[in-house]
Design a protein around this motif. Structure first.
Motif, PDB file in Angstrom:
ATOM      1  N   GLU A   1       0.821  -1.203   0.000  1.00 47.89           N
ATOM      2  CA  GLU A   1       0.000   0.000   0.000  1.00 47.89           C
ATOM      3  C   GLU A   1       0.863   1.264   0.000  1.00 47.89           C
ATOM      4  O   GLU A   1       1.874   1.345   0.706  1.00 47.89           O
ATOM      5  N   GLY A   2       0.441   2.257  -0.811  1.00 51.10           N
ATOM      6  CA  GLY A   2       1.172   3.518  -0.872  1.00 51.10           C
ATOM      7  C   GLY A   2       0.315   4.744  -0.701  1.00 51.10           C
ATOM      8  O   GLY A   2       0.833   5.867  -0.716  1.00 51.10           O
ATOM      9  N   ASP A   3      -0.997   4.571  -0.540  1.00 47.52           N
ATOM     10  CA  ASP A   3      -1.884   5.715  -0.343  1.00 47.52           C
ATOM     11  C   ASP A   3      -1.770   6.240   1.079  1.00 47.52           C
ATOM     12  O   ASP A   3      -2.005   5.495   2.044  1.00 47.52           O
ATOM     13  N   GLY A   4      -1.467   7.524   1.227  1.00 45.65           N
ATOM     14  CA  GLY A   4      -1.318   8.126   2.549  1.00 45.65           C
ATOM     15  C   GLY A   4      -2.494   8.991   2.929  1.00 45.65           C
ATOM     16  O   GLY A   4      -2.321  10.153   3.324  1.00 45.65           O
TER      17      GLY A   4
ATOM     18  N   GLU B   1       2.249  10.279  -0.669  1.00 42.71           N
ATOM     19  CA  GLU B   1       2.249   9.061  -1.476  1.00 42.71           C
ATOM     20  C   GLU B   1       3.567   8.325  -1.247  1.00 42.71           C
ATOM     21  O   GLU B   1       4.637   8.949  -1.249  1.00 42.71           O
TER      22      GLU B   1
ATOM     23  N   TYR C   1       0.092   2.453   4.959  1.00 43.72           N
ATOM     24  CA  TYR C   1       1.069   2.499   3.887  1.00 43.72           C
ATOM     25  C   TYR C   1       2.339   1.773   4.342  1.00 43.72           C
ATOM     26  O   TYR C   1       2.765   1.850   5.485  1.00 43.72           O
TER      27      TYR C   1
ATOM     28  N   ASN D   1       6.922   4.785   8.568  1.00 39.97           N
ATOM     29  CA  ASN D   1       6.206   5.562   7.550  1.00 39.97           C
ATOM     30  C   ASN D   1       7.030   6.712   6.964  1.00 39.97           C
ATOM     31  O   ASN D   1       6.549   7.836   6.836  1.00 39.97           O
TER      32      ASN D   1
END
Length: 397
Positions: free
Chosen positions: A65-68, A217, A75, A182
């Motif tokens: 996952e890369g959506d912040g 992102e 993420y 993160n």
């Protein structure tokens, strides 16, 4: 469904990805994710490996996952996991594995067949997922009630922002967090340090920017396309070892390796938005949405499914002339490949293995290639002439 893609600027850094040990010999060859039309039958996954080799049961294609978004903090976590091996499944005799999906409407019994199976090259191992659900046009996992075989793929691999990794892991990697703090950099400690990573690519969109109240992102691939990097750089978090490309306002539909490439330079990959319908998707004619620019307006031919992708050079006039000038046979072969050139245009030949290592380099006696001393398997024949190069897959039986 999201939009389309790509490129204006490249940043290449020198630090490596030592947090996860690297492997070689297995590669992502094509990814068609979030395409036009229903994702559930139009997505396509293709891997390249050693012909006829058994695929390890601990080989996975994963989504990180890369959506912040402000409402989430997952993420860096592994979401979807596709288990590629079942103990008996092998790469095809041509070295390729394809994953496609059909869909049966549970209310009407209408079957929508994927557009790829009928054109994938003979010799490819094809895994066809039979989906059942309530709306093939829904393009969402919520429109799938069952799928078989259950390898972890439901016809809709998660969209952007995301990283796609091809890994070998000692256990199912679902839920593992490779970036606990993160910061966009893979942690030096954690369960992921027991993996072997064979390939990784990312695409980052621009819907979770810090100045809009989100967290940014995050990309963990070795090559990454970022949407509008120059104006949103403060919201983009990537490992400093990555090759980073900037797009100009749209998203990636197609990731693929150029020819027999194995690296992570921009010249190793094709990334593009496209329109039309599959399998003959048409790349955008806007060079800012296609990398390399030579692929602008390219229409995917049916014959490259279950085969090497073209290189930028193969799209030049000289390259096409070289292609038209040469024939070679037999293929597959027991030992000898004969090469015919109409105009004696061939100047040199190379045979390389699936890792890109040059095994044979010839500058004379160019009408024959002797593979007697080679083990059975997939190789690539590079043919040079008149300033151009073409690459052909060859199989030693």
């Amino acid at each position: 469904m999201k939009n389309s893609l790509l490129i204006c600027m490249m940043l290449t850094f020198t630090l490596g990805f030592s947090q996860i040990p690297s492997g070689s010999g297995i590669y992502i060859n094509k990814l068609i994710l979030s395409p036009n039309g229903p994702d559930l039958t139009n997505e396509y996954i293709e891997l390249r490996g050693t012909p006829n080799a058994v695929i390890p049961t601990d080989l996975y294609l994963i989504n990180v996952e890369g959506d912040g978004e402000a409402s989430r903090d997952d993420y860096g976590e592994v979401g979807e996991v596709i288990q590629l091996g079942d103990g008996t499944r092998t790469f095809g005799s041509n070295g390729f594995l394809s994953i496609v999906a059909n869909y049966t409407d549970e209310n009407t019994s209408v079957v929508t067949t994927n557009p790829y199976s009928s054109v994938i090259a003979a010799g490819t191992t094809i895994v066809t997922i039979e989906l059942v659900g309530n709306d093939v046009t829904g393009s969402s996992s919520s429109n799938v009630s069952s799928f078989a075989p259950d390898i972890g793929y439901d016809g809709n691999f998660e969209d952007w922002s995301a990283t796609y990794m091809l890994i070998q892991a000692p256990s199912d990697p679902s839920g593992i967090d490779i970036d606990a703090n993160n910061d966009g950099i893979i942690d030096a400690t954690g369960d992921h340090t027991m993996w072997t990573r064979y390939d990784s690519v990312s695409f980052l969109d621009e819907d979770d920017l810090i100045d809009s109240g989100d967290n940014g992102e995050f990309g963990y691939g070795q090559i990454i396309v970022v949407r509008d990097l120059a104006e949103n750089s403060a919201s983009i978090f990537t490992d400093t070892g990555a090759t980073v490309l900037e797009n100009t306002g749209s998203n990636v539909h197609f990731w693929g390796r150029q020819g027999s490439s194995t690296g992570f330079a921009a010249s190793d990959w094709i990334a593009a938005s496209f329109d039309g319908t599959g399998p003959n998707w048409e790349f955008s004619g806007n060079t800012a949405r296609v990398s390399p620019a030579e692929f602008a307006g390219y229409i995917i031919p049916s014959e490259i499914y279950g085969a090497l992708n073209p290189t930028a050079a193969t799209l030049s006039v000289t390259e096409q002339e070289l292609t038209n000038d040469i024939s070679f046979y037999p293929n597959p072969t027991n030992n000898i490949i004969n090469i015919n050139s109409k105009n004696d245009i061939v100047q040199s030949l190379e045979v390389i293995d699936v890792t890109g290592k040059i095994l044979l380099d010839k500058k004379e006696n160019l009408d024959v290639v002797d593979l007697t001393q080679f083990t059975t398997g997939l190789y690539y024949l590079n043919i040079y002439g008149d300033g151009a190069k073409i690459t052909k897959a060859i199989v030693k039986k």
